[in-house]
Design a protein around this motif. Structure first.
Motif, short mmCIF file in Angstrom:
data_model
loop_
_atom_site.label_atom_id
_atom_site.label_comp_id
_atom_site.label_asym_id
_atom_site.label_seq_id
_atom_site.Cartn_x
_atom_site.Cartn_y
_atom_site.Cartn_z
N VAL A 1 59.00 43.99 32.74
CA VAL A 1 57.93 43.84 33.71
C VAL A 1 56.63 43.54 32.98
O VAL A 1 56.28 44.21 31.99
CB VAL A 1 57.77 45.12 34.57
CG1 VAL A 1 56.63 44.96 35.56
CG2 VAL A 1 59.08 45.44 35.29
N ASN A 2 55.91 42.55 33.48
CA ASN A 2 54.60 42.23 32.93
C ASN A 2 53.54 43.00 33.70
O ASN A 2 53.34 42.77 34.89
CB ASN A 2 54.35 40.72 33.03
CG ASN A 2 53.05 40.31 32.37
OD1 ASN A 2 52.65 40.91 31.37
ND2 ASN A 2 52.39 39.31 32.91
N THR A 3 52.84 43.92 33.04
CA THR A 3 51.83 44.76 33.68
C THR A 3 50.45 44.46 33.07
O THR A 3 50.36 43.78 32.04
CB THR A 3 52.15 46.25 33.47
OG1 THR A 3 51.81 46.63 32.13
CG2 THR A 3 53.63 46.54 33.72
N PRO A 4 49.38 44.97 33.67
CA PRO A 4 48.04 44.77 33.08
C PRO A 4 47.92 45.33 31.67
O PRO A 4 47.07 44.89 30.90
CB PRO A 4 47.12 45.51 34.05
CG PRO A 4 47.83 45.47 35.36
CD PRO A 4 49.29 45.59 35.00
N GLU A 5 48.79 46.28 31.32
CA GLU A 5 48.76 46.87 29.98
C GLU A 5 49.75 46.20 29.02
O GLU A 5 49.91 46.63 27.88
CB GLU A 5 49.09 48.37 30.05
CG GLU A 5 47.99 49.22 30.64
CD GLU A 5 47.88 49.05 32.14
OE1 GLU A 5 48.94 48.94 32.81
OE2 GLU A 5 46.74 49.02 32.66
N GLY A 6 50.42 45.15 29.49
CA GLY A 6 51.40 44.46 28.66
C GLY A 6 52.81 44.61 29.20
O GLY A 6 53.04 45.19 30.27
N GLU A 7 53.77 44.08 28.46
CA GLU A 7 55.17 44.14 28.89
C GLU A 7 55.74 45.55 28.80
O GLU A 7 55.47 46.27 27.83
CB GLU A 7 56.04 43.19 28.06
CG GLU A 7 55.94 41.75 28.47
CD GLU A 7 56.99 40.87 27.84
OE1 GLU A 7 57.12 39.71 28.26
OE2 GLU A 7 57.71 41.34 26.93
N VAL A 8 56.55 45.89 29.81
CA VAL A 8 57.21 47.19 29.86
C VAL A 8 58.69 46.96 30.11
O VAL A 8 59.06 46.17 30.98
CB VAL A 8 56.63 48.07 30.99
CG1 VAL A 8 57.39 49.38 31.10
CG2 VAL A 8 55.15 48.34 30.77
N LYS B 1 57.82 55.50 41.53
CA LYS B 1 56.96 54.89 40.50
C LYS B 1 56.57 53.48 40.93
O LYS B 1 57.33 52.82 41.63
CB LYS B 1 57.68 54.87 39.16
CG LYS B 1 58.05 56.26 38.64
CD LYS B 1 58.88 56.20 37.38
CE LYS B 1 60.32 55.77 37.68
NZ LYS B 1 61.04 56.77 38.48
N VAL B 2 55.42 53.02 40.50
CA VAL B 2 54.97 51.69 40.88
C VAL B 2 54.14 51.06 39.78
O VAL B 2 53.39 51.76 39.07
CB VAL B 2 54.17 51.73 42.21
CG1 VAL B 2 52.88 52.52 42.04
CG2 VAL B 2 53.89 50.32 42.72
N TYR B 3 54.30 49.75 39.63
CA TYR B 3 53.44 48.96 38.74
C TYR B 3 52.70 47.97 39.63
O TYR B 3 53.29 47.01 40.14
CB TYR B 3 54.27 48.21 37.70
CG TYR B 3 54.92 49.12 36.67
CD1 TYR B 3 54.23 49.52 35.53
CD2 TYR B 3 56.23 49.57 36.85
CE1 TYR B 3 54.82 50.35 34.59
CE2 TYR B 3 56.83 50.41 35.92
CZ TYR B 3 56.12 50.79 34.80
OH TYR B 3 56.71 51.62 33.88
N PHE B 4 51.38 48.22 39.82
CA PHE B 4 50.57 47.31 40.60
C PHE B 4 50.06 46.16 39.73
O PHE B 4 50.01 46.26 38.51
CB PHE B 4 49.37 48.04 41.21
CG PHE B 4 49.73 48.94 42.36
CD1 PHE B 4 50.23 48.42 43.55
CD2 PHE B 4 49.56 50.32 42.26
CE1 PHE B 4 50.55 49.25 44.61
CE2 PHE B 4 49.89 51.16 43.32
CZ PHE B 4 50.38 50.62 44.50
N GLU B 5 49.68 45.07 40.39
CA GLU B 5 49.17 43.87 39.71
C GLU B 5 50.13 43.44 38.58
O GLU B 5 49.71 43.08 37.49
CB GLU B 5 47.77 44.11 39.15
CG GLU B 5 46.74 44.43 40.23
CD GLU B 5 45.34 44.62 39.69
OE1 GLU B 5 44.60 43.62 39.63
OE2 GLU B 5 45.00 45.75 39.33
N SER B 6 51.41 43.51 38.91
CA SER B 6 52.46 43.26 37.92
C SER B 6 53.49 42.27 38.46
O SER B 6 53.53 41.99 39.66
CB SER B 6 53.14 44.58 37.53
OG SER B 6 52.20 45.51 37.00
N SER B 7 54.32 41.78 37.56
CA SER B 7 55.37 40.84 37.95
C SER B 7 56.61 41.08 37.11
O SER B 7 56.53 41.56 35.96
CB SER B 7 54.90 39.40 37.77
OG SER B 7 54.54 39.15 36.42
N LEU B 8 57.75 40.75 37.68
CA LEU B 8 59.02 40.89 36.98
C LEU B 8 59.26 39.64 36.14
O LEU B 8 59.25 38.52 36.66
CB LEU B 8 60.15 41.08 37.99
CG LEU B 8 61.55 41.33 37.44
CD1 LEU B 8 61.59 42.56 36.55
CD2 LEU B 8 62.54 41.47 38.60
#
Length: 331
Positions: free
Chosen positions: A235-242, A218-225
């Motif tokens: 994780v902060n993702t383009p769709e919000g926090e996960v 699994k991968v979250y691109f354009e994201s940061s921990l």
């Protein structure tokens, strides 16, 4: 073996491949020298992942035209350790292991006093060939100091069946993700950019892309921990926090040279953010007469610029310059 408290023509800081290359060149010029290495022989290489394969072919890793025979087109860590160890022992390289340099005091006569944890060395010439693998690029986020977090990766077996988050998209991160997945780990990657890095080894990049595409990794691109907790990560993702369940975190976000040590010596660094040390590209001599740089440390934060195959030449450039100026000690 030469001992502390005597004057050397050359003191080499760092017992990696480039430090060894400098020693081989010094021997050709009949210069007295010593290598001071804070860890084991080729210490950084020793701490690379167990299954690491070089990007370069074996002949491009050779020192002084000494053949490097590998069973594969691209050698692995164990073959490289054996190769450099044999060079050091066969040539009776004068190297002091587990001896860390703590300071260099430059006197008015350009004599340098190198202080270590075990002694003091006087010399007219110093080569700093310390590499970059000792200081990780920290994220500075909550939970980064938890026991389950590491900035280094060794063996995939440790992470078998565990939920492991790998942060980064360089060769080290991709190798870790693939190896852990193949040992039964549940792998998730967090990648700052929109895709896997272009500099990932060309025979590995399609593998990781396909494993991501099929959902094995699994991968979250354009994201940061954002935060690491005992049993989960945020994780902060383009769709919000996960929020993700998690057992281990590998922060494989790169490493950097010890810039503080260079500055303490008096070597100037560029102020453009790249922290490139000041040195003469023809001789590798820094702004301090008699102090030279060799290897990856010359690239500042751009640690991908210099590596073994294209910085082996630094050794001859440095020793030729020392010999030409006869800036050596006389017993």
């Amino acid at each position: 073996m030469q001992t502390p408290n005597i004057k050397f023509d050359l003191v080499i800081i760092g017992g990696g491949p480039i430090g060894i290359a400098c020693a081989l060149e010094a021997e050709k010029k009949n210069l007295s020298y010593v290598i001071l290495e804070k860890g084991c022989l080729v210490n950084s290489l020793y701490h690379y992942p167990t299954n690491m394969t070089f990007f370069s072919t074996s002949e491009k890793l050779e020192l002084d035209n000494i053949p490097f025979i590998s069973n594969n087109p691209k050698p692995g860590k164990r073959e490289a350790l054996e190769y450099y160890r044999r060079i050091a022992t066969s040539n009776k390289i004068n190297i002091h292991l587990f001896e860390k340099v703590t300071s260099i005091d430059t006197r008015s006569d350009n004599n340098h006093i190198v202080q270590s944890t075990k002694g003091e060395y006087s010399t007219n010439n110093v080569v700093v060939a310390t590499g970059f693998y000792d200081i990780p690029n920290y994220l500075g986020i909550p939970g980064e100091d938890l026991p389950k977090v590491s900035h280094y990766y060794n063996d995939p077996h440790y992470y078998s069946t565990q939920k492991t988050l790998v942060v980064g998209a360089s060769n080290s991160a991709v190798d870790a993700a693939l190896e852990i997945y193949r040992k039964g780990g549940d792998v998730t990657m967090v990648v700052r950019k929109p895709e896997i890095g272009e500099r990932v080894k060309y025979w590995v990049r399609p593998d990781i892309i396909n494993r991501i595409k099929e959902g094995s990794i699994k991968v979250y691109f354009e994201s940061s921990l954002n935060e690491i907790k005992e049993t989960e990560v945020i994780v902060n993702t383009p769709e919000g926090e996960v929020t993700i369940e998690n057992d281990f975190v590998l922060l494989l976000t790169g490493y950097r040279p010890n810039f503080g040590f260079l500055q303490d010596i008096g070597i100037k660094l560029s102020e453009d953010g790249r922290k490139i040390p000041e040195y003469n590209e023809a001789t590798m001599e820094t702004n301090i007469p008699g102090i030279y740089l060799a290897g990856v440390i010359c690239g500042g934060v751009e640690t991908h610029k210099w590596f073994i195959e294209n910085s082996r030449v630094h050794a001859k450039m440095i020793v030729d310059h020392i010999g030409a100026h006869k800036n050596v000690s006389v017993d």
